[in-house]
Design an enzyme around this catalytic site. Structure first.
Site, PDB file in Angstrom:
ATOM      1  N   PHE A 140      32.688  46.726  45.939  1.00  0.00           N
ATOM      2  CA  PHE A 140      33.572  46.836  44.860  1.00  0.00           C
ATOM      3  C   PHE A 140      33.530  46.415  43.531  1.00  0.00           C
ATOM      4  CE2 PHE A 140      37.560  44.996  42.955  1.00  0.00           C
ATOM      5  CZ  PHE A 140      38.475  46.149  43.105  1.00  0.00           C
ATOM      6  N   ASP A 225      26.979  41.709  40.168  1.00  0.00           N
ATOM      7  CA  ASP A 225      28.243  41.387  40.157  1.00  0.00           C
ATOM      8  C   ASP A 225      28.734  40.120  40.680  1.00  0.00           C
ATOM      9  OD1 ASP A 225      31.087  41.438  40.082  1.00  0.00           O
ATOM     10  OD2 ASP A 225      31.391  43.694  40.487  1.00  0.00           O
ATOM     11  N   LYS A 254      37.265  36.589  36.612  1.00  0.00           N
ATOM     12  CA  LYS A 254      37.949  35.883  37.317  1.00  0.00           C
ATOM     13  C   LYS A 254      38.053  34.285  37.232  1.00  0.00           C
ATOM     14  CE  LYS A 254      38.599  39.126  41.003  1.00  0.00           C
ATOM     15  NZ  LYS A 254      37.905  39.981  41.791  1.00  0.00           N
TER      16      LYS A 254
HETATM   17  C1  LIG Z   1      37.671  41.651  41.361  1.00  0.00           C
HETATM   18  C2  LIG Z   1      36.411  42.094  40.891  1.00  0.00           C
HETATM   19  C3  LIG Z   1      36.057  43.065  40.212  1.00  0.00           C
HETATM   20  C4  LIG Z   1      37.027  43.473  39.068  1.00  0.00           C
HETATM   21  O1  LIG Z   1      37.999  42.532  38.426  1.00  0.00           O
HETATM   22  P1  LIG Z   1      39.043  42.987  37.612  1.00  0.00           P
HETATM   23  O2  LIG Z   1      39.423  41.926  36.817  1.00  0.00           O
HETATM   24  O3  LIG Z   1      40.066  43.239  38.779  1.00  0.00           O
HETATM   25  O4  LIG Z   1      38.922  44.095  36.955  1.00  0.00           O
HETATM   26  C5  LIG Z   1      34.966  43.543  39.791  1.00  0.00           C
HETATM   27  N1  LIG Z   1      33.882  43.278  40.655  1.00  0.00           N
HETATM   28  C6  LIG Z   1      34.125  42.413  41.953  1.00  0.00           C
HETATM   29  C7  LIG Z   1      32.871  41.871  42.766  1.00  0.00           C
HETATM   30  C8  LIG Z   1      35.223  41.741  41.805  1.00  0.00           C
HETATM   31  O5  LIG Z   1      35.537  40.833  43.040  1.00  0.00           O
END
Ligand SMILES: *Cc1c(COP(=O)(O)O)cnc(C)c1O
Length: 407
Positions: A140, A225, A254
């Site tokens: 994701f 990520d 986040k």
């Molecule tokens: C939440 C998330 C994203 C995307 O972040 P947004 O601010 O919702 O675009 C990308 N990678 C990971 C691992 C995430 O948990």
């Protein structure tokens, strides 16, 4: 207005791209939130780790309101007095050479994809438009067209094509598969150190070290990520530290703003961010003074209040108790720090209704994938609050837990 009135408004006027629990929140403080009827709940989701510092942290609130009264946005056509200090502080904290701030997590991912491709052409010498980036099944990374195009989850992508080419998918946790997928056009690999939305999937020991070696041997950029796993969530500043490695580029978002405001960034320890020339990338709000001031305060809270260490300790407390709980419906407990997944047996009928039952007892969490119940409270959670959460989990999932539809 009552809860059902708010819900009716959302249903009538909003796009139906979510299926939230029917709890309408109006206030938050620390680990607690209150609904419009005044009922209190413990937030054990933390907006997918955006609220590591807890709701409405007073120090971040102060930074936000003070900066909002001074200067909020300049665009990057001009400079601002928050940007340089933010750059220095985040680079020193994370031992990075360079940073590029954006807003949402997906934008940080897109930025990294652009940077890695350009690095491939201008530095590694890959033929133009031939670059390949390796990604993992069950990933994701966000919701843009390019990102969902390299998802393996049908509902993320079905009906949204055509997609961006140049990505190669391998199974998560399998370093050998990565090695086999590498060719002369491979410029990098993009991977989550722990798959969060994918069900709190922790790769086998040594996986990240193997990726580091493969990237070194084949001249590839390792992009981690850490948008969900970073900034203390797993009991370290970054999840990469559990394997003692350093990525070439690290994505954060986040919790970078403690839940106040969207701020994300690409951090790098290599030449990968040096490839951008003026005009080649940007964002109207990226690096704005309000976002920078909020992120500076959010990072200070993380370090000054010992939240990373607390995540490690409270995570251990959760894991010990959950492993001893002996629930008839829990097949496996997985976690690092305060990122915890309870894999339920298929006969339990999905994690969603256990979330509903926990909501009734004043604990909010969510299901990720159908059978995994995710627990990710703010990192400020105390021992007493942890024990309270465990008590509710014990009531709903413990020895007496039913596998019938009414839980
Ligand atoms: C939440 C998330 C994203 C995307 O972040 P947004 O601010 O919702 O675009 C990308 N990678 C990971 C691992 C995430 O948990």
């Amino acid at each position: 207005m009552k809860a059902e009135d708010y819900i009716a408004l959302e249903d009538r006027y909003g796009a139906h791209n979510y299926s939230p629990l029917d709890v309408v929140l109006a206030k938050g403080r620390g680990v607690w939130v209150w609904d419009v009827e005044g009922r209190r709940y413990m937030d054990c989701l933390s907006a997918y780790s955006a609220l590591n510092q807890g709701h409405c942290h007073p120090a971040i609130l102060k930074a936000l309101t003070e900066q909002a009264a001074k200067l909020t946005l300049t665009s990057r056509a001009f400079r601002n007095d928050q940007l340089g200090p933010f750059y220095q502080e985040i680079c020193e904290l994370t031992r990075s050479h360079k940073v590029l701030p954006m807003n949402s997590g997906a934008e940080a991912v897109e930025t990294a994809v652009k940077a890695v491709r350009k690095w491939g052409y201008s530095i590694k010498g890959v033929g133009l438009d031939q670059a390949e980036i390796i990604v993992c099944e069950n990933n994701f990374h966000g919701r843009t067209i390019t990102i969902v195009g390299f998802s393996s989850h049908e509902s993320y992508k079905e009906g949204f094509g055509p997609f961006t080419p140049g990505f190669r998918m391998v199974p998560f946790g399998d370093a050998e598969a990565v090695e086999q997928a590498v060719n002369e056009n491979t410029v990098g690999i993009l991977v989550e150190p722990i798959q969060g939305e994918g069900g709190i999937v922790i790769p086998p020991d040594g996986y990240l070290r193997a990726l580091r070696r493969i990237c070194d041997e084949n001249r590839m950029v390792l992009v981690l990520d850490e948008i969900q796993t970073g900034l203390g969530r797993t009991g370290k500043l970054f999840a990469e530290e559990h394997e003692g490695i350093e990525a070439d580029a690290t994505l954060v978002g986040k919790a970078l703003s403690g839940g106040f405001y969207p701020v994300s960034a690409v951090l790098s320890n290599s030449e990968v961010l040096s490839v951008f020339m003026p005009g080649e990338h940007g964002s109207t709000f990226g690096g704005n003074p309000l976002g920078c001031a909020v992120a500076r305060a959010a990072l200070r809270v993380l370090t000054e209040e010992g939240l990373i260490d607390n995540a490690r300790r409270m995570g251990g407390r959760f894991m010990d108790a959950l492993s001893r709980m002996n629930s008839p419906v829990v097949a496996e407990v997985r976690g690092r720090g305060l990122l915890i997944g309870l894999e339920l047996i298929p006969e339990a009928g999905g994690a969603r209704r256990y979330c509903e039952a926990l909501r009734e007892r004043g604990l909010l969490c969510n299901a990720t994938r159908e059978h995994v119940l995710r627990l990710a409270p703010p990192l400020i959670i105390t021992e007493e609050e942890t024990d309270w959460a465990l008590e509710q989990l014990g009531e709903v999932l413990g020895k007496e837990a039913g596998v019938s539809p009414d839980v």
